[in-house]
Enzyme design. Structure first.
Site, PDB file in Angstrom:
ATOM      1  N   ASP A  48      27.936 113.598  91.646  1.00 24.46           N
ATOM      2  CA  ASP A  48      28.287 112.786  90.954  1.00 24.46           C
ATOM      3  C   ASP A  48      27.154 111.940  90.387  1.00 24.46           C
ATOM      4  O   ASP A  48      26.333 111.486  91.469  1.00 24.46           O
ATOM      5  CB  ASP A  48      29.439 111.974  92.133  1.00 24.46           C
ATOM      6  CG  ASP A  48      29.552 110.315  91.686  1.00 24.46           C
ATOM      7  OD1 ASP A  48      30.241 110.599  90.603  1.00 24.46           O
ATOM      8  OD2 ASP A  48      29.322 109.708  91.406  1.00 24.46           O
ATOM      9  N   HIS A  49      26.381 112.451  89.366  1.00 24.69           N
ATOM     10  CA  HIS A  49      25.531 111.950  88.564  1.00 24.69           C
ATOM     11  C   HIS A  49      25.647 110.962  88.127  1.00 24.69           C
ATOM     12  O   HIS A  49      27.024 111.100  87.368  1.00 24.69           O
ATOM     13  CB  HIS A  49      24.462 113.064  88.379  1.00 24.69           C
ATOM     14  CG  HIS A  49      24.146 114.184  89.138  1.00 24.69           C
ATOM     15  ND1 HIS A  49      23.321 114.930  88.723  1.00 24.69           N
ATOM     16  CD2 HIS A  49      23.728 114.078  90.961  1.00 24.69           C
ATOM     17  CE1 HIS A  49      23.027 115.520  89.746  1.00 24.69           C
ATOM     18  NE2 HIS A  49      23.609 115.143  90.682  1.00 24.69           N
ATOM     19  N   THR A  85      26.696 109.697  96.369  1.00 25.92           N
ATOM     20  CA  THR A  85      25.779 108.615  97.614  1.00 25.92           C
ATOM     21  C   THR A  85      26.224 107.838  97.214  1.00 25.92           C
ATOM     22  O   THR A  85      26.506 106.834  96.622  1.00 25.92           O
ATOM     23  CB  THR A  85      24.070 108.212  96.387  1.00 25.92           C
ATOM     24  OG1 THR A  85      23.613 109.539  96.659  1.00 25.92           O
ATOM     25  CG2 THR A  85      23.246 107.270  97.296  1.00 25.92           C
ATOM     26  N   GLY A 117      21.020 110.479  97.880  1.00 24.07           N
ATOM     27  CA  GLY A 117      20.378 109.910  95.994  1.00 24.07           C
ATOM     28  C   GLY A 117      18.896 110.006  95.646  1.00 24.07           C
ATOM     29  O   GLY A 117      17.951 111.138  96.131  1.00 24.07           O
ATOM     30  N   GLU A 118      18.894 109.911  94.479  1.00 30.43           N
ATOM     31  CA  GLU A 118      17.752 110.375  93.492  1.00 30.43           C
ATOM     32  C   GLU A 118      17.286 109.230  92.793  1.00 30.43           C
ATOM     33  O   GLU A 118      18.649 108.721  91.996  1.00 30.43           O
ATOM     34  CB  GLU A 118      18.533 111.497  92.678  1.00 30.43           C
ATOM     35  CG  GLU A 118      18.556 112.953  93.218  1.00 30.43           C
ATOM     36  CD  GLU A 118      19.091 114.255  92.571  1.00 30.43           C
ATOM     37  OE1 GLU A 118      18.220 115.509  92.297  1.00 30.43           O
ATOM     38  OE2 GLU A 118      19.867 113.777  91.317  1.00 30.43           O
ATOM     39  N   ALA A 189      16.754 114.624 107.751  1.00 33.78           N
ATOM     40  CA  ALA A 189      18.294 114.399 107.537  1.00 33.78           C
ATOM     41  C   ALA A 189      19.266 114.675 108.380  1.00 33.78           C
ATOM     42  O   ALA A 189      20.425 115.313 108.630  1.00 33.78           O
ATOM     43  CB  ALA A 189      17.854 114.309 105.699  1.00 33.78           C
ATOM     44  N   THR A 203      21.209 123.823  99.775  1.00 31.47           N
ATOM     45  CA  THR A 203      20.939 124.576  98.584  1.00 31.47           C
ATOM     46  C   THR A 203      20.317 126.257  98.418  1.00 31.47           C
ATOM     47  O   THR A 203      19.385 125.601  99.420  1.00 31.47           O
ATOM     48  CB  THR A 203      20.473 123.969  97.181  1.00 31.47           C
ATOM     49  OG1 THR A 203      19.083 123.482  97.244  1.00 31.47           O
ATOM     50  CG2 THR A 203      21.187 122.768  96.499  1.00 31.47           C
ATOM     51  N   LYS A 206      15.464 129.055  98.614  1.00 30.58           N
ATOM     52  CA  LYS A 206      14.127 128.434  99.300  1.00 30.58           C
ATOM     53  C   LYS A 206      13.849 129.614 100.507  1.00 30.58           C
ATOM     54  O   LYS A 206      14.660 130.178 100.766  1.00 30.58           O
ATOM     55  CB  LYS A 206      14.476 127.277  99.460  1.00 30.58           C
ATOM     56  CG  LYS A 206      14.849 126.439  98.316  1.00 30.58           C
ATOM     57  CD  LYS A 206      14.832 125.005  99.459  1.00 30.58           C
ATOM     58  CE  LYS A 206      15.244 124.018  97.817  1.00 30.58           C
ATOM     59  NZ  LYS A 206      15.653 123.108  97.985  1.00 30.58           N
ATOM     60  N   ARG A 289      15.345 129.709  91.598  1.00 27.05           N
ATOM     61  CA  ARG A 289      16.314 129.989  91.764  1.00 27.05           C
ATOM     62  C   ARG A 289      17.515 130.318  92.257  1.00 27.05           C
ATOM     63  O   ARG A 289      18.751 130.209  92.879  1.00 27.05           O
ATOM     64  CB  ARG A 289      16.538 128.410  91.520  1.00 27.05           C
ATOM     65  CG  ARG A 289      15.238 127.176  91.980  1.00 27.05           C
ATOM     66  CD  ARG A 289      14.836 127.435  93.695  1.00 27.05           C
ATOM     67  NE  ARG A 289      16.553 127.030  94.303  1.00 27.05           N
ATOM     68  CZ  ARG A 289      16.998 125.587  94.419  1.00 27.05           C
ATOM     69  NH1 ARG A 289      15.800 124.396  93.696  1.00 27.05           N
ATOM     70  NH2 ARG A 289      17.791 125.100  95.102  1.00 27.05           N
TER      71      ARG A 289
END
Length: 354
Positions: A48-49, A85, A117-118, A189, A203, A206, A289
């Site tokens: 949801d951006h 967010t 959030g971002e 977190a 995600t 990594k 990635r």
């Protein structure tokens, strides 16, 4: 889906589809989601951006509205945000109302995935300063408390540090509680997810040691709250570019070059044009990635490492512009073997972080 009753029984592995809201418009994306369910996938997740990763050619449909449309086109797939967010451009009470409605429309198949959030999504929409990590975590914890009260009580008077309500009632409250999964990329977190979440989200792509640490933090948080770690779902978005043509698989990644940027490069970026510039400057790293392959067994083996780590919900993010091609090829070539790999997975025991 939530499994927060203290039971140590792990529900079946689910395999889902990430609906790329940053890359496709809302109408087209509904069709892809319906196709994903038709081809046998269990879950549909979307971000949801407010703004996408790229200004030119990017999209940013509102997830609350979009999930309602997807719910009317699907019958069994779980619908989730990954992530939304609920603390800055939304008040938690509005998110509680929206997901109460979704839960009534799609009973038993809605998950609220949330994150802290971002800047790119929160600051332009409100003009407010983007808070630091500690405040964002505190807001997230408070929002969870408030949303759960609104789903379970009437006439909620709430006086928190960041939010308040006065005689607030959410009138659309589903009988099945709505699970809340908490996204985390750092230890604090992750502990929060273990303490108060019904699940944890991260995600792929990594260092495996990071996932062991994060899952250990989740387990530590759960244990500190008197919960069994195995009762939490553990979702991971797996970035996989599978195509029968290997060159096509590599080329498909370039649109998502922003994912290959370091956290230092991305932190504080508020403008999609600047994010696009940074991504284009690093486009040759985009594939790093993703699992990129034309070999189904190689894809199964690499995804299998996440099953062995203990993840229970695999959400597949295919980067290509032709999503029907990705869904057809992946679900035909890879999905049957991946299902078998999931059935026989032997995840490591969840241990608290040292």
């Amino acid at each position: 889906m939530s499994g927060t009753d203290g039971s140590t029984t792990t529900p079946p592995i689910t395999i889902g589809y990430k609906a790329s809201a940053e890359q496709f418009g809302s109408v087209e994306l509904v069709e892809f989601a319906a196709e994903a369910e038709h081809r046998g996938l269990d879950l549909i997740a979307t971000s949801d951006h407010f703004q996408p990763w790229r200004h030119h050619g990017g999209h940013a449909p509102n997830a609350l509205t979009w999930l309602g449309a997807v719910g009317s086109r699907t019958r069994r797939a779980v619908l989730a945000t990954s992530v939304l967010t609920p603390t800055l451009r939304y008040h938690p009470s509005i998110v509680a109302q929206a997901f109460g409605t979704l839960g009534m429309l799609c009973p038993g198949r809605v998950v609220l995935g949330i994150g802290s959030g971002e800047a790119m999504n929160e600051t332009p929409a409100t003009g407010q300063e983007f808070p630091g990590a500690k405040e964002r975590r505190m807001r997230l914890a408070e929002s969870i408390t408030l949303m759960r009260r609104l789903w379970s009580e009437e006439r909620v008077d709430f006086e928190g540090r960041y939010y308040r309500t006065e005689k607030a009632t959410v009138y659309e409250r589903p009988e099945t509680p709505i699970p809340i999964y908490v996204a985390a990329s750092g230890p604090l977190a992750a502990k929060l997810a273990g303490r108060v979440g019904d699940g944890f989200i991260c995600t792929s792509g990594k260092d495996p040691e990071l996932y062991r640490t994060l899952l250990g933090n989740v387990a530590e948080g759960a244990t500190s709250a008197g919960r069994h770690p195995a009762s939490l779902r553990r979702m991971i978005e797996i970035k996989v570019s599978y195509d029968r043509d290997l060159a096509t698989a590599y080329e498909a990644c370039r649109w998502w070059a922003a994912l290959a940027l370091s956290s230092e490069q991305k932190t504080g970026v508020e403008d999609p044009l600047e994010m696009e510039r940074l991504a284009d400057a690093n486009a040759d790293r985009a594939h790093t990635r993703f699992i990129v392959s034309d070999d189904p067994q190689q894809v199964i083996d690499r995804i299998g490492t996440y099953l062995d780590l203990g993840f229970t919900d695999l959400v597949l993010h295919g980067p290509g512009g032709d999503q029907r091609r990705f869904l057809e090829q992946f679900c035909t070539d890879v999905l049957p073997g991946l299902r078998e790999r999931a059935r026989t997975a032997t995840p490591v025991a969840l241990e608290t972080a040292p």
